[in-house]
Design an enzyme around this catalytic site. Structure first.
Site, PDB file in Angstrom:
ATOM      1  N   ASP A 188      -9.152   4.008  -2.001  1.00  0.00           N
ATOM      2  CA  ASP A 188     -10.118   4.423  -0.984  1.00  0.00           C
ATOM      3  C   ASP A 188     -11.387   4.999  -1.608  1.00  0.00           C
ATOM      4  OD1 ASP A 188      -8.099   3.623   0.624  1.00  0.00           O
ATOM      5  OD2 ASP A 188      -7.488   5.635   1.242  1.00  0.00           O
TER       6      ASP A 188
ATOM      7  N   ASP B 265       0.844  -1.201   0.000  1.00  0.00           N
ATOM      8  CA  ASP B 265       0.000   0.000   0.000  1.00  0.00           C
ATOM      9  C   ASP B 265       0.881   1.255   0.000  1.00  0.00           C
ATOM     10  OD1 ASP B 265      -2.316   1.493   0.105  1.00  0.00           O
ATOM     11  OD2 ASP B 265      -2.482   1.390   2.288  1.00  0.00           O
TER      12      ASP B 265
ATOM     13  N   GLU C  83       2.517   4.978  -4.123  1.00  0.00           N
ATOM     14  CA  GLU C  83       2.493   5.884  -5.304  1.00  0.00           C
ATOM     15  C   GLU C  83       3.816   6.621  -5.483  1.00  0.00           C
ATOM     16  OE1 GLU C  83       0.073   5.671  -2.932  1.00  0.00           O
ATOM     17  OE2 GLU C  83      -1.106   4.339  -4.188  1.00  0.00           O
TER      18      GLU C  83
HETATM   19  C1  GLC Z   1      -4.755   3.407   2.858  1.00  0.00           C
HETATM   20  C2  GLC Z   1      -5.311   2.222   2.091  1.00  0.00           C
HETATM   21  C3  GLC Z   1      -6.379   1.542   2.905  1.00  0.00           C
HETATM   22  C4  GLC Z   1      -5.776   1.114   4.245  1.00  0.00           C
HETATM   23  C5  GLC Z   1      -5.207   2.322   4.974  1.00  0.00           C
HETATM   24  C6  GLC Z   1      -4.486   1.938   6.257  1.00  0.00           C
HETATM   25  O1  GLC Z   1      -5.722   4.389   2.991  1.00  0.00           O
HETATM   26  O2  GLC Z   1      -5.809   2.608   0.850  1.00  0.00           O
HETATM   27  O3  GLC Z   1      -6.908   0.445   2.231  1.00  0.00           O
HETATM   28  O4  GLC Z   1      -6.753   0.500   5.021  1.00  0.00           O
HETATM   29  O5  GLC Z   1      -4.290   2.993   4.136  1.00  0.00           O
HETATM   30  O6  GLC Z   1      -3.444   1.084   6.015  1.00  0.00           O
END
Ligand code: GLC
Length: 753
Positions: free
Chosen positions: A458, A387, A390
């Protein structure tokens, strides 16, 4: 600002695998990758190394051309490229001379400082599809987009850019198709005739080369096959990863994780996967566990395994700045982090507070990162969620003078997430040996399908997000990403019970089926919605498990030819204008035979467009005529799903997880059609790479419409199917044609209906 034109061809030279054309200002090169794939690179720095994150194929040798006074022609078995010499312009034609795509005669390729743009002719009836994860309509004509991987939290259904970059689109006009992949990781731009008085489309980037691959195959599916040949295809995912996945930011302790898993079992809700989001870590330090909330990770994962659950953990790139933290100390000592131009490590804040960011463009850093996953694999984690890659940093405006080794952010930002995911994939694959890791990433660039599934970040708990999310999934399928998901229920906000039911029922037909929600939102698990609603949710999840033989076979198809599981109707019904109608643009084929119509949770009837052919409602077999729209019932417990005449759908009994064998019966559903149809059925052990050594079970299933006969061909491969009985279930054949049961074995099986 300096504008520089491409100029005129001065010299043409033939090389072993390419043609070079020199102008006063630049060097153009042409390669042939396959009969329908030609690469053009136009550069002002011809001596710079020619590398690609995306492309895994090599050009052919011996590219031929003919030369006339002002023109050079490359003719392949499928395509003609005409190069005008004065000024230098590139135009592509079919073998019978129909234009597929032509440079704008006036502007072609030119530069404004470092920014390089290609202006191309726009055809009157031209439509554009593709670019992957982009908001907007299926047909992108009249719109424009930017590629700049962005942590687009709280995005709307109009936000651009989002998390991923796929500079690949398909153009449709004059009953012809072509594709164009602009392989350039700089910030890039695509304009599909937004503001050029319908004269031109254009694309380009802030830097780098005008470097594109042109695809001349006829048919959208053929272009996807060629594009995924060039950039790679997915490997078979672990079977468990296509079961139901339960996630939340975050289950805050091992007890909570176990409690959720137990409850899913108690309520007989089939499920395979449970996630640990960032709170499993000690202060969000990657490769650590919080020893109060998760004191015994192995103990927790062992208990989850005993309940037939697999565990997926999140990892972010940001390494907390903290003396004594292993990854920080090592990364600093070895210069493994992104820096400013003066060599200082770049610092920005993310979840852990102040962080450094690994330079994933360096192989040594990739190895180092990959090897650290023992902290997760030793306790038993098998899935890795990449995650914030980017990369994300609070404020979201990483300065352009940040460097990864000798590459600037401006040049490679769009590939950062992919390179992190590659490092995670390579590392965990090595550690896990013959076991398939499950990989999920938020940021991506072309080629990511070789390593990972993606989800769309998100989203929000609204009907419009559900619908546009499906469009993202379908559009990702056009750029080779077959294993895709959205946060079902909507990450931000709280869905109404109706939306939860509807979205969950759509999730059955989303390649990755994951329920996920943001911290601070109401709990989202199936039992949170009352007994009656839970029964509907359960039924839909059960249906997903029944469909797994069909879905897994669909993934096999993706791994072989790149065609996605969720297919916009534009792939199979390209010439049907209705497919692009905004009323029907969210509809998609799921695998070969099913058509799914997403419907808002507030509407209990839906207008569905069924393309040419015969269709049956999945569930009650009501017949519908194709080539027209129908108003159909859409209660919350019955999403409008249709099966094509001749549809072949192998199913299995309800199981609680993919660890369960089920009742040993392969339920082979066949719908009456007027034409013959085939389906490739695929099975393997679902967890190891033995399939790559031929330990698999694959066979053609054919339906002969006229003979009313089903033939299951001899199975390929040495894997023994888990099924011992075949139950053939006819649909739409009338009452006299009955269900038949025969032994299932790997020899030929013939059944007359
Ligand atoms: C980001 C991700 C989300 C995750 C959060 C905490 O917002 O897109 O899916 O739950 O981080 O890790």
């Amino acid at each position: 600002m300096q504008t520089q034109l491409l100029g005129n061809a001065k010299q043409v030279t033939q090389h072993n695998d390419h043609i070079t054309i020199q102008t006063a200002e630049a060097t153009a090169k042409i390669w042939l990758y396959a009969p329908a794939i030609i690469r053009v690179n136009i550069t002002k720095t011809p001596d710079k190394a020619d590398t690609s994150f995306a492309v895994i194929q090599q050009p052919e040798t011996g590219i031929n051309f003919t030369e006339a006074e002002n023109e050079l022609t490359v003719t392949t078995d499928q395509l003609i490229l005409k190069v005008n010499k004065t000024p230098l312009r590139f135009s592509f034609y079919t073998l019978d001379g129909k234009p597929l795509s032509e440079d704008d005669a006036r502007f072609g390729v030119n530069w404004q400082n470092e920014r390089v743009i290609n202006y191309r002719k726009l055809y009157v009836d031209e439509k554009f599809i593709g670019l992957g994860e982009k908001t907007g309509a299926l047909n992108r004509r009249g719109t424009h987009y930017v590629n700049w991987n962005t942590d687009a939290s709280k995005h709307t259904i109009y936000t651009d850019p989002l998390y991923k970059t796929f500079p690949f689109f398909i153009g449709l006009h004059s009953r012809l198709t072509y594709g164009l992949f602009f392989d350039n990781t700089h910030k890039s731009y695509f304009d599909f005739g937004a503001t050029t008085d319908d004269e031109m489309s254009w694309f380009g980037a802030d830097g780098g080369d005008m470097n594109y691959y042109f695809f001349g195959a006829q048919g959208v599916a053929e272009i996807i096959k060629d594009y995924t040949w060039l950039t790679g295809r997915m490997e078979m995912p672990p079977l468990w990863s296509i079961g139901y996945q339960q996630c939340r930011y975050s289950y805050m302790s091992a007890d909570e994780v176990l409690g959720i898993a137990q409850k899913l079992r108690e309520h007989n809700i089939p499920a395979d996967v449970i996630y640990c989001d960032i709170d499993y870590m000690d202060n969000y330090k990657i490769f650590t566990w919080n020893d109060e909330a998760f004191p015994d990770p192995k103990g927790m994962i062992d208990q989850l395994k005993a309940l037939d659950f697999r565990t997926v953990c999140i990892v972010d790139p940001g390494i907390k700045v903290e003396d004594g933290y292993k990854q920080y100390d090592e990364g600093v000592a070895k210069n493994y982090f992104a820096t400013y131009i003066n060599g200082d490590n770049y610092v920005a804040s993310v979840w852990p507070g102040r962080c450094h960011f690994p330079n994933f463009f360096d192989d040594k850093v990739k190895e180092w990162w990959g090897a650290a996953f023992t902290a997760l694999t030793e306790p038993g984690v098998e899935g890795f969620w990449n995650d914030m890659n980017e990369p994300a940093a609070w404020g979201q405006n990483i300065p352009y003078l940040v460097k990864f080794g000798d590459r600037y952010m401006a040049e490679v930002r769009n590939a950062y997430g992919m390179e992190m995911t590659k490092a995670t994939y390579n590392g965990t694959r090595k550690i896990l040996g013959n076991k398939r890791p499950f990989m999920l990433t938020r940021a991506a660039y072309c080629g990511t399908q070789r390593f990972s599934a993606v989800w769309t970040g998100d989203n929000t708990a609204t009907d419009e997000h559900m619908l546009y999310g499906q469009r993202l999934v379908n559009s990702l399928g056009l750029v080779g990403m077959s294993f895709t998901g959205v946060d079902i229920g909507g990450y931000t906000g709280n869905p109404t019970p109706e939306l939860m039911l509807r979205w969950n029922s759509l999730g059955v037909y989303i390649p990755m089926y994951r329920n996920h929600a943001e911290i601070g939102t109401a709990m989202r698990e199936p039992w949170e919605w009352g007994e009656e609603n839970m029964a509907i949710i359960r039924k839909d999840i059960e249906l997903r498990y029944q469909l797994l033989p069909y879905i897994y076979s669909g993934f096999y198809e993706s791994s072989q030819n790149g065609l996605p599981l969720s297919r916009t109707l534009a792939i199979d019904y390209t010439l049907d204008e209705n497919v692009f109608d905004v009323r029907y643009q969210n509809q998609f084929l799921f695998g070969n035979s099913m058509l799914v119509a997403p419907v808002e949770s507030t509407r209990l009837t839906a207008e569905v467009y069924l393309p040419e052919g015969e269709w049956y409602r999945f569930g009650d077999d009501k017949a519908y005529e194709g080539g027209m729209a129908h108003s159909v019932p859409a209660p919350l417990n019955n999403l409008p799903v249709f099966v094509k005449g001749g549809g072949i759908i192998p199913m299995q009994s309800v199981i609680q997880s993919t660890n369960e064998a089920g009742d040993g019966i392969l339920y082979l559903h066949i719908w009456k059609g007027t034409e013959d149809s085939t389906f490739i059925y695929y099975e393997d052990d679902g967890v190891t790479y033995d399939n790559e050594r031929g330990i698999l079970h694959k066979r053609d299933i054919g339906y002969q419409a006229e003979k009313n006969k089903v033939t299951v061909a001899v199975a390929d491969g040495t894997y023994t199917s888990k099924f011992n009985t075949l139950k053939l279930i006819p649909h739409g054949f009338g009452k006299t044609v009955k269900t038949q049961e025969v032994p299932y074995h790997s020899g030929i099986i013939e059944i007359n209906l």
